[in-house]
Design an enzyme around this catalytic site. Structure first.
Site, PDB file in Angstrom:
ATOM      1  N   GLU A 276       0.883  -1.761  -0.020  1.00 45.49           N
ATOM      2  CA  GLU A 276      -0.700   0.503   0.034  1.00 45.49           C
ATOM      3  C   GLU A 276       0.591   1.580  -0.309  1.00 45.49           C
ATOM      4  OE1 GLU A 276      -3.363  -0.061   3.573  1.00 45.49           O
ATOM      5  OE2 GLU A 276      -3.922  -1.399   2.602  1.00 45.49           O
TER       6      GLU A 276
ATOM      7  N   ASP B 177      -5.051  10.519   9.966  1.00 46.80           N
ATOM      8  CA  ASP B 177      -3.385   9.311   9.704  1.00 46.80           C
ATOM      9  C   ASP B 177      -3.132  10.011  11.377  1.00 46.80           C
ATOM     10  OD1 ASP B 177      -3.457   8.093   7.341  1.00 46.80           O
ATOM     11  OD2 ASP B 177      -2.583   9.965   6.193  1.00 46.80           O
TER      12      ASP B 177
END
Length: 285
Positions: free
Chosen positions: A53, A64
């Site tokens: 990824e 995040d």
């Protein structure tokens, strides 16, 4: 081999080898530098990654945690955006036509490029799947079709809060695999409740008939093993990036890239060795 075929083939290889789960590392494209990204991807494959990824740096990454945010900031400071990420994937494909690459990011850069232009560019670069964090499945039918027509898998997130109706909706449109976020909050946060993950995966599999990967909260071999007993893939990012970050900080200025890559390969290999010892708890006898 076409792009979507690579994802299916990767999971098939895992199954044929008798392994419980695929290993999917997450890195931010452009971190620790654009020049290091492709060598880093190859190093992760050597360490045992089944898929990779690749995060597309974005200035406002709402999902995040601080470790991944810092990685994105370092990449953006070096001029890495969506077009550069696609160039890096194309560079990787010159030497690796087998390992699937999935882009993970946010809608804004794709919208700026244009959905159809992006789908075509992703396919041309050799991208296998795209996971857009802030695209809900009920609003992206047309984009999912564009990706699928280009041979790129539309991949979606599920969370502990996902309703059965949402799981069913995602099961209808997702391709490649589904990414189950095992914790509420941002990447790298919280503690992992394996029993809760197992219960949620049982519900997800009633409606999702492609592999289910699990990420968030997996920070070492032990937690990776616990998840691998239930999931089709283990996704690991924050701890990997943190390992590279620390190795680079301890190296001289001209050795940061090499130190980060070596540390990433060594650390991920320990995870792969741990996963190779796991047997799926719900596998047939």
């Amino acid at each position: 081999m076409t792009t979507t075929d690579r994802i299916a083939a990767a999971f098939a290889r895992v199954s044929e080898a008798g392994r419980a789960a695929a290993l999917i590392p997450y890195i931010a494209a452009g971190d620790p530098s654009p020049q290091a990204t492709v060598p880093l991807m190859h190093a992760l494959v050597r360490a045992g990654a089944d898929l990779v990824e690749l995060g597309v740096p974005f200035s406002d990454p709402m999902a995040d945690g601080p470790v991944v945010q810092r990685a994105a900031e370092r990449a953006i400071a070096q001029g890495v955006g969506l077009r550069r990420v696609l160039e890096l994937v194309a560079d990787f494909r010159r030497d690796d036509s087998v390992t699937p690459v999935v882009l993970m990011g946010y809608a804004n850069p794709i919208e700026r490029m244009g959905q159809r232009a992006f789908a075509q560019a992703a396919q041309a670069a050799g991208v296998d799947g795209v996971l857009v964090v802030d695209y809900p499945p009920e609003e992206v039918d047309e984009f999912a079709v564009m990706l699928a027509e280009a041979g790129v898998a539309p991949i979606f997130l599920l969370a502990p809060t996902s309703t059965e109706a949402r799981i069913e909706a995602i099961g209808r449109v997702a391709r490649g695999y589904v990414y189950y976020v095992s914790l509420k909050g941002v990447t790298g946060a919280g503690s992992l409740d394996t029993d809760d993950v197992a219960r949620k995966l049982a519900l997800i599999r009633r409606h999702v008939h492609i592999p289910v990967g699990v990420g968030f909260g997996i920070r070492d071999a032990a937690s990776a093993q616990r998840i691998a007993a239930h999931a089709d893939a283990v996704v690991i990012g924050s701890k990997l990036i943190e390992t590279m970050e620390q190795a680079g900080a301890q190296a001289g200025a001209d050795q940061k890239n090499e130190a980060a890559i070596a540390a990433a390969q060594q650390w991920l290999h320990t995870i792969r060795l741990a996963l190779d010892d796991v047997k799926r708890e719900n596998a047939p006898a």
